[in-house]
Scaffold this active site. Structure first.
Site, short mmCIF file in Angstrom:
data_model
loop_
_atom_site.label_atom_id
_atom_site.label_comp_id
_atom_site.label_asym_id
_atom_site.label_seq_id
_atom_site.Cartn_x
_atom_site.Cartn_y
_atom_site.Cartn_z
N ARG A 31 -68.81 -19.36 26.67
CA ARG A 31 -69.19 -19.45 25.26
C ARG A 31 -67.93 -19.58 24.41
O ARG A 31 -67.77 -18.92 23.39
CB ARG A 31 -70.01 -18.25 24.80
CG ARG A 31 -71.36 -18.18 25.43
CD ARG A 31 -72.28 -19.24 24.82
NE ARG A 31 -73.47 -19.40 25.64
CZ ARG A 31 -74.55 -18.64 25.52
NH1 ARG A 31 -74.62 -17.74 24.60
NH2 ARG A 31 -75.57 -18.85 26.30
N ARG A 35 -71.19 -19.41 18.14
CA ARG A 35 -71.44 -19.06 16.75
C ARG A 35 -70.36 -18.22 16.10
O ARG A 35 -70.39 -18.00 14.91
CB ARG A 35 -72.81 -18.40 16.63
CG ARG A 35 -73.90 -19.46 16.69
CD ARG A 35 -75.27 -18.86 16.71
NE ARG A 35 -75.52 -18.25 17.99
CZ ARG A 35 -76.73 -17.91 18.41
NH1 ARG A 35 -77.78 -18.09 17.64
NH2 ARG A 35 -76.89 -17.37 19.59
N ARG A 44 -73.53 -26.71 13.01
CA ARG A 44 -74.89 -26.23 13.25
C ARG A 44 -75.71 -26.14 11.97
O ARG A 44 -76.94 -26.18 12.02
CB ARG A 44 -74.85 -24.87 13.96
CG ARG A 44 -74.75 -24.97 15.44
CD ARG A 44 -76.05 -25.44 16.09
NE ARG A 44 -76.98 -24.33 16.29
CZ ARG A 44 -78.17 -24.25 15.75
NH1 ARG A 44 -78.58 -25.19 14.93
NH2 ARG A 44 -78.95 -23.23 16.00
N ASP A 80 -76.13 -27.08 27.68
CA ASP A 80 -76.82 -25.83 27.97
C ASP A 80 -77.43 -25.91 29.36
O ASP A 80 -77.78 -27.00 29.82
CB ASP A 80 -77.91 -25.54 26.94
CG ASP A 80 -78.35 -24.08 27.04
OD1 ASP A 80 -77.68 -23.22 26.44
OD2 ASP A 80 -79.33 -23.81 27.75
N TYR A 157 -85.99 -18.59 33.39
CA TYR A 157 -86.45 -19.05 32.07
C TYR A 157 -87.77 -19.80 32.19
O TYR A 157 -88.68 -19.63 31.38
CB TYR A 157 -85.40 -19.96 31.42
CG TYR A 157 -84.25 -19.18 30.82
CD1 TYR A 157 -84.37 -18.57 29.58
CD2 TYR A 157 -83.05 -19.05 31.50
CE1 TYR A 157 -83.33 -17.85 29.03
CE2 TYR A 157 -81.99 -18.33 30.97
CZ TYR A 157 -82.15 -17.73 29.73
OH TYR A 157 -81.12 -17.01 29.19
O1 CP3 Z 1 -69.31 -21.81 27.06
C1 CP3 Z 1 -69.44 -22.71 26.21
O2 CP3 Z 1 -68.97 -22.66 25.09
C2 CP3 Z 1 -70.16 -23.97 26.62
C3 CP3 Z 1 -71.49 -24.11 26.17
C4 CP3 Z 1 -72.61 -23.30 26.78
C5 CP3 Z 1 -73.79 -23.06 26.06
N1 CP3 Z 1 -74.72 -22.50 26.88
C6 CP3 Z 1 -73.98 -23.40 24.66
C7 CP3 Z 1 -74.96 -22.64 23.88
C8 CP3 Z 1 -72.80 -22.79 28.04
C9 CP3 Z 1 -71.83 -22.72 29.19
C10 CP3 Z 1 -74.15 -22.31 28.10
C11 CP3 Z 1 -74.76 -21.77 29.32
C12 CP3 Z 1 -75.96 -20.95 29.19
N2 CP3 Z 1 -77.06 -21.15 28.41
C13 CP3 Z 1 -76.20 -19.82 29.96
C14 CP3 Z 1 -75.30 -19.28 31.00
C15 CP3 Z 1 -74.17 -18.59 30.33
C16 CP3 Z 1 -74.52 -17.21 29.92
O3 CP3 Z 1 -74.37 -16.93 28.72
O4 CP3 Z 1 -74.89 -16.45 30.79
C17 CP3 Z 1 -77.47 -19.32 29.61
C18 CP3 Z 1 -78.14 -18.07 30.16
C19 CP3 Z 1 -78.00 -20.19 28.63
C20 CP3 Z 1 -79.30 -20.11 27.98
C21 CP3 Z 1 -79.12 -19.92 26.53
N3 CP3 Z 1 -78.79 -20.92 25.65
C22 CP3 Z 1 -79.21 -18.73 25.80
C23 CP3 Z 1 -79.52 -17.36 26.39
C24 CP3 Z 1 -78.97 -19.05 24.45
C25 CP3 Z 1 -79.10 -18.17 23.26
C26 CP3 Z 1 -77.87 -17.36 23.10
C27 CP3 Z 1 -77.95 -16.47 21.88
O5 CP3 Z 1 -76.87 -15.96 21.55
O6 CP3 Z 1 -79.01 -16.29 21.28
C28 CP3 Z 1 -78.65 -20.42 24.39
C29 CP3 Z 1 -78.28 -21.20 23.21
C30 CP3 Z 1 -76.85 -21.65 23.21
N4 CP3 Z 1 -76.24 -22.28 24.24
C31 CP3 Z 1 -75.93 -21.55 22.12
C32 CP3 Z 1 -74.76 -22.18 22.54
C33 CP3 Z 1 -73.51 -22.41 21.72
C34 CP3 Z 1 -76.25 -20.98 20.75
C35 CP3 Z 1 -77.13 -21.97 20.08
C36 CP3 Z 1 -77.00 -22.00 18.61
O7 CP3 Z 1 -76.03 -22.55 18.11
O8 CP3 Z 1 -77.93 -21.51 17.95
#
Ligand code: CP3
Length: 350
Positions: A31, A35, A44, A80, A157
């Site tokens: 990440r 955000r 965003r 994602d 999921y």
């Molecule tokens: O690391 C990075 O910066 C690269 C981008 C990345 C995202 N998702 C962008 C994202 C990566 C590597 C992921 C992987 C991902 N997505 C995982 C595995 C990593 C981890 O955290 O364990 C998982 C479980 C997901 C599923 C997912 N996508 C979740 C649980 C969420 C919500 C997170 C939250 O904080 O509520 C997302 C959305 C997401 N994926 C965001 C980002 C930048 C936030 C979306 C937004 O801008 O609203």
């Protein structure tokens, strides 16, 4: 920083992933784009999350933002783990704040049988285009890490319909209909291997497999219901590209994850780095493992904890510094930047 990705001048991140000596410990963050970064929030404010992912120019911009801002040693693709599920047409949505939602989850053998096939090239051409654009823009300055979700975490999921505490729908399907579970894992493992190979073909220098929620399984269940699928997935990846295999809550699963494969095993903060490295064995690299919450603390504490992680790695080739999981949304950006600088400063071996 060396820019040649072959031979002795290879960047520190790739050298560490291959357990070769480096002049400092490389660092990148899960990440990395998110955000807590004002420039990401600005984008965003104008675009939905999926919209950003589908737009290669925007996704490439988000991928590059933290490289400039943080001074990390690798870029992580902005995408994602759930994008691969879009063609299954189960109503994937990124709701406000509560994480991803799947409106029509898969709960039964019949649901699994009815799954539409995943044509990876048709499903995610925009991801491959983003990889090409980022690779071009980076010009070898730092390597690009591609990634995908591991079959269990992605299935969780799909079956739960969103995040979960106990993963009871997932476990029920696994226990009640082991053949359907196996079929689901095969579908996901096959598509994920093609997805990661597509990212590698488009220019990704390394890939990370995220099994973020695997820690809810017992070692026996991991061995029976997950390990064979992860092993065949990793074995199907293009040889020569380092693979990072990551999960959280995995202290009891580390040996089995290592058995499943990967050049580098990701450690979360619930295990001391030296203990974790002993568990997976020193013939693989490790990534980790500062508690991301430490970045909410004062600079003196951050310094002390960064030093502890580096001390536990002992300068051994094969350590990539990272957080044990992603950067929390309320993290001050200057703390993140200071941490990256500290890792470089405290690990300087020149
Ligand atoms: O690391 C990075 O910066 C690269 C981008 C990345 C995202 N998702 C962008 C994202 C990566 C590597 C992921 C992987 C991902 N997505 C995982 C595995 C990593 C981890 O955290 O364990 C998982 C479980 C997901 C599923 C997912 N996508 C979740 C649980 C969420 C919500 C997170 C939250 O904080 O509520 C997302 C959305 C997401 N994926 C965001 C980002 C930048 C936030 C979306 C937004 O801008 O609203």
């Amino acid at each position: 920083m060396p820019s040649d990705s072959r031979g002795p001048a290879e960047p520190a991140f790739l050298r560490a992933a291959r357990r070769q000596p480096t002049s400092y410990t490389p660092v990148w963050l899960m990440r990395q784009a998110g955000r807590y970064l004002p420039e990401y929030r600005a984008l965003r404010a104008r675009h939905g999350f999926l919209e950003l992912c589908h737009n290669p120019a925007a996704a490439a911009e988000v991928t590059l933002q933290p490289v400039e801002r943080l001074g990390v040693d690798a870029a992580i693709l902005f995408a994602d783990i759930l994008l691969l599920l879009e063609p299954l047409d189960r109503g994937l949505e990124f709701g406000k704040g509560e994480g991803p939602i799947i409106h029509r989850p898969i709960r039964s053998e019949t649901d699994v049988e009815a799954l539409a096939p995943i044509d990876v090239d048709e499903a995610v051409p925009f991801v491959f285009e983003t990889v090409r654009m980022v690779t071009r823009a980076l010009g070898g300055r730092v390597p690009l890490i591609g990634f995908a979700g591991a079959p269990f975490t992605v299935a969780s999921y799909l079956v739960e319909g969103g995040p979960s505490r106990d993963y009871l729908h997932t476990k029920r399907l696994m226990y009640e209909s082991p053949e359907a579970w196996c079929r689901l894992m095969e579908i996901l493992a096959g598509a994920t291997a093609r997805y990661l190979n597509g990212q590698i073909a488009a220019g990704a220098d390394a890939v990370q497999l995220f099994d973020s929620w695997i820690g809810v399984l017992s070692p026996d269940d991991y061995r029976t219901y997950v390990l064979p699928h992860v092993r065949s997935l990793i074995a199907a990846l293009a040889p020569g590209t380092p693979v990072i295999h990551f999960g959280t809550g995995t202290t009891a699963l580390l040996r089995l994850m290592r058995e499943a494969g990967g050049d580098v095993i990701g450690l979360d903060w619930r295990v001391d780095l030296d203990t974790g490295w002993n568990l997976v064995g020193h013939d693989v690299g490790v990534q980790g493992n500062l508690d991301p919450a430490v970045l909410l603390g004062p600079p003196a504490l951050i310094r002390e904890r960064v030093k502890t992680v580096l001390d536990r790695a002992g300068g051994r080739p094969g350590h990539i510094f990272n957080l044990g999981h992603g950067v929390h949304r309320d993290t001050p950006v200057d703390h993140v930047r200071a941490m990256v600088d500290l890792v470089h400063e405290l690990s300087d071996r020149r």
